[in-house]
Design an enzyme around this catalytic site. Structure first.
Site, mmCIF file in Angstrom:
data_model
loop_
_atom_site.group_PDB
_atom_site.id
_atom_site.type_symbol
_atom_site.label_atom_id
_atom_site.label_comp_id
_atom_site.label_asym_id
_atom_site.label_seq_id
_atom_site.Cartn_x
_atom_site.Cartn_y
_atom_site.Cartn_z
ATOM 1 N N ASP A 1 0.848 -1.187 0.000
ATOM 2 C CA ASP A 1 0.000 0.000 0.000
ATOM 3 C C ASP A 1 0.890 1.247 0.000
ATOM 4 O O ASP A 1 2.113 1.167 0.190
ATOM 5 C CB ASP A 1 -0.889 -0.050 1.248
ATOM 6 N N GLU B 1 2.734 5.068 -4.041
ATOM 7 C CA GLU B 1 2.737 5.986 -5.192
ATOM 8 C C GLU B 1 4.053 6.764 -5.365
ATOM 9 O O GLU B 1 4.318 7.153 -6.515
ATOM 10 C CB GLU B 1 1.566 6.966 -5.072
#
Length: 752
Positions: free
Chosen positions: A326, A329
């Site tokens: 997770d 980005e």
């Protein structure tokens, strides 16, 4: 093209290059259709601003990601901008989200000739849809590296695209089971309570997750010794019940724990694998871990080794079965770094694509001047999650000794080779539930077929009605996980009472019965580049209405799913293209075509089998460990010519590389003129369970005189009114037929 390279022979396209002004035009030879034409606007090619435009053949246009689209086929051609730059952002209108997939599919004409175009570029970019219709690409770095792929149909074009970027990962069988997660269990006792409630309601469930709160101080590779005391033993208990455990890992590593107490930081520092500013100082941000955080460089070979070692070592403490990565980005809770970002051309480029969220490129992420092995973060930002995926999967497989699974929030072109994806931190609501179908269909086109949304929604409190309907839809995501956010009301099915629990059990038993079909579809995905969750457009590309459908989907070419997506509804409209269809639950032919109202009480999701299909189902159980031991049924749904075809793949469900090592069994099944012929294409894995019975739907004959399976006479029951034949053992008992061997036939002869 170099002097040694040659153009392909028998090309389906022609390329014209103009020099004054410069333009590239690609035409399909068979129709002379213009596939790509940059002469519609000028080319700009600067170091930090590149722009090129092209004409499109039609507005039957799909793709571009990652975004939350409200329609599968794009509808806004009024110079609408789509930002493409990986970002920690909640799904919502016009937002650039976690992954980068600058790919589109365009259907060119009534014959459904189609093309796929992808721009391989990892810099911040935007795609603008113009009224021509056309598309303008703008990127602020790199090169204009386009791949243009032509197909005779949308499915052929997409399959070729997926083969080009890399065939998808083949998930273990258990990863197709139902999964349960929430952030905010806050104690192992609560996790145990939830699992016990699921077992008491006898709801099928294969995977329990450990979200952020299992960690101590939110530190990777730790678990809380107080709130999660006994976690290793609990995981072993899951295994004893035929269940699995997946843990979350985030890339951000705390940098201010006591020296010598946190190996993840100490070893990373010694290896010098944390991203640095251009001036050489370590880039420090703030994410979940206690204190500040630094960011590993997964493009650094030493960083990959560091990460893999940590995962393998942690498995000795917590025997997890899969990994969920997770915040990659990468996400950052401060803009750029705790000290800000240098005022340079990377952090403040001459042009920031207007469609990209945030005031700066480094909003919600790290500074663009960060230095990585692959280059400056300005160029590699959208590759961060992608670079984390491969070492994570390698470590998972090394640690477990099995196939394993990795699910990543951030993805890039070809990321599906090693990971699945979920659609991010969605909201509990009816529109997000409907939009999840579109996102799932798009990621299948992007080459990531292991996909789904957080069932019932991540943010806000789900209602019983919403969660009931979402569980029904989510039972047909390829990645079926109910996931809840911190502080919101529980939403595992028993939390809403006995009726929701019973409805969830019913639809999940249906899913588990169909898992042999789903697993076989993944085999075709990983060997041929086919989609698994499939739009009606892919199967009926010449049907203009099918091209617009966003609220229904199929499993392969076999099963049509029509979920209820609105509140207070006991029926739902579905579109039925011109073909033969059968009710999945009853086997009765469904003769209506076009937009049809379907009965859908609260415990029911309409499912229909397409005529011409042969597939295998299996008696379900509460986990895949036990369902895989149950007997099979072959279902034959005849087309209008009395013909049906299908395949079946089977292996041990969890070993690595069973396909490349030929450790599997694969059948081709053909039914024609009252005979099912099963050919064993490969028979290198023993099928343990036997065949229980054979169901044939759509038999347009007055009677059946006799049936045989493998040359032996069997019992049967023929429902002449509903045209359904059930071939069984003596007096309706199980056939108990061993399907191993060279193949077999099943014959059903009409009484003439």
């Amino acid at each position: 093209m170099s002097q040694n390279e040659q153009a392909a022979s028998n090309r389906s396209y022609d390329v014209e290059v103009k020099t004054n002004p410069f333009a590239i035009i690609v035409r399909r030879r068979s129709t002379n259709a213009v596939i790509f034409d940059s002469s519609v606007a000028g080319l700009v090619f600067e170091d930090q601003f590149l722009e090129i435009s092209s004409r499109l053949q039609s507005t039957d246009f799909y793709g571009l990601g990652e975004h939350e689209h409200t329609s599968f086929v794009h509808q806004d051609w009024g110079w609408h901008r789509w930002g493409i730059f990986s970002r920690d952002e909640f799904p919502g209108p016009n937002r650039n989200l976690y992954g980068v997939h600058p790919m589109y599919l365009n259907i060119e004409d009534d014959a459904a000739n189609s093309n796929v175009v992808v721009l391989i570029n990892s810099n911040a970019q935007e795609a603008v849809l113009t009224p021509l219709p056309g598309i303008t690409w703008r990127t602020i770095g790199g090169v204009l590296d386009f791949y243009i792929i032509l197909g005779d149909s949308p499915s052929q074009a997409v399959s070729q695209y997926i083969k080009t970027i890399g065939l998808p990962y083949f998930p273990p069988y258990w990863a197709l089971g139902f999964q349960l997660c929430r952030w905010g269990y806050n104690s192992l006792d609560r996790v145990k309570q939830v699992v016990d409630e699921m077992r008491a309601a006898d709801i099928p469930m294969d995977v329990q997750y450990g979200d952020l709160d299992y960690m101590q101080y939110q530190l990777d590779f730790t678990y809380d010794p107080v709130r999660y005391d006994g976690l290793p033993a609990f995981v072993e208990d899951l295994h004893n019940h035929g269940q699995k455990y997946i843990i979350i890992l985030d890339p951000a590593i705390s940098d201010n724990q006591t020296a010598g107490t946190y190996p993840a930081f100490d070893d990373g520092k010694a290896r010098d694998i944390f991203i640095r500013h251009a001036n050489g100082s370590v880039l420090t941000g703030k994410v979940w871990p206690r204190g500040n955080a630094v960011f590993p460089d997964y493009t650094n070979p030493s960083g990959r080794t560091w990460w893999k070692n940590l995962i393998v070592d942690f498995h000795k403490t917590i025997p997890f079965d899969g990994l969920w990565i997770d915040m990659n980005e990468p996400a950052n809770f401060v803009a750029g770094s705790v000290t800000g970002c240098p005022n340079d051309r990377y952090n403040y480029p001459p042009y920031k694509p207007r469609a990209i969220y945030g005031k700066t490129l480094y909003d919600k992420t790290i500074c663009m001047d960060g230095q990585q092995t692959w280059g400056t973060h300005y160029d590699t930002h959208s590759l961060y999650g992608f670079s984390e995926i491969e070492p994570t999967l390698e470590a998972c497989r090394t640690a477990t000794g099995k196939r394993g699974i990795v699910v990543s929030r951030s993805t890039f072109v070809s990321g599906g080779k090693q990971a699945g994806h979920w659609l991010g931190d969605n909201w509990s609501g009816w529109p997000p539930m409907a939009h999840s179908i579109i996102g799932s269909l798009e990621f299948n086109m992007f080459g990531i077929p292991y996909i789904g949304a957080d069932i019932c929604g991540f943010f806000n409190n789900a209602t019983a009605e919403l969660c009931n309907r979402w569980m029904q839809l989510g039972a047909f995501y390829t990645y079926s996980r109910n996931h809840n956010g911190n502080g919101f009301l529980p939403q595992h099915p028993p939390a809403f009472g006995t009726q929701n629990a019973a409805n969830a059990r019913k639809v999940l038993l249906t899913r588990y019965r169909l898992l042999p079909l789903l697993y076989t579809l993944f085999y075709h995905a990983t060997t041929e580049g086919k989609t698994v969750m499939r739009s009606l457009m892919m199967e009926f590309p010449k049907d203009k209405i099918a091209r617009t459908i966003s609220k229904q989907f199929m499993w392969g070419s076999v099963l049509l799913i029509t979920p209820v997506l609105e509140p207070n509804a006991n029926s739902v409209y579905g579109y039925f293209p011109n073909d033969r269809w059968f009710d999945y639950y009853t086997g009765i032919e469904f003769t209506s075509k076009g937009n049809v109202s379907l009965n859908a009480p609260s415990d029911h999701i309409p499912l229909h089998i397409r005529g011409g299909s042969v597939f295998m189902v299996q008696e379900p159980a509460n986990t895949t460990v036990f369902s895989r031991q149950n007997k099979f049924t072959i279902i034959i749904a005849l087309d209008n010519n009395g013909v049906a075809n299908g395949t079946f793949f089977w292996d041990d469900g969890e070993s690595t590389d069973t396909i490349s090592n030929n450790l599997y069994t694969f059948m081709k099944m053909n039914c024609d003129q009252g005979q099912l012929t099963v050919n064993m294409v490969r028979n290198d894995y023993t099928i343990g369970p036997t065949l229980n019975n054979i169901l044939v739907f759509g038999l347009n004959v007055p009677n059946i005189l006799e049936t045989t399976v493998g040359g032996q006479f069997t019992s049967h029951r023929f429902d002449q009114n509903n045209k359904i034949l059930n071939i069984t053992g003596t007096n309706g008992a199980s056939l108990d037929y061993n399907m191993n061997g060279a193949g077999f036939t099943a014959v059903f002869r009409q009484n003439l």
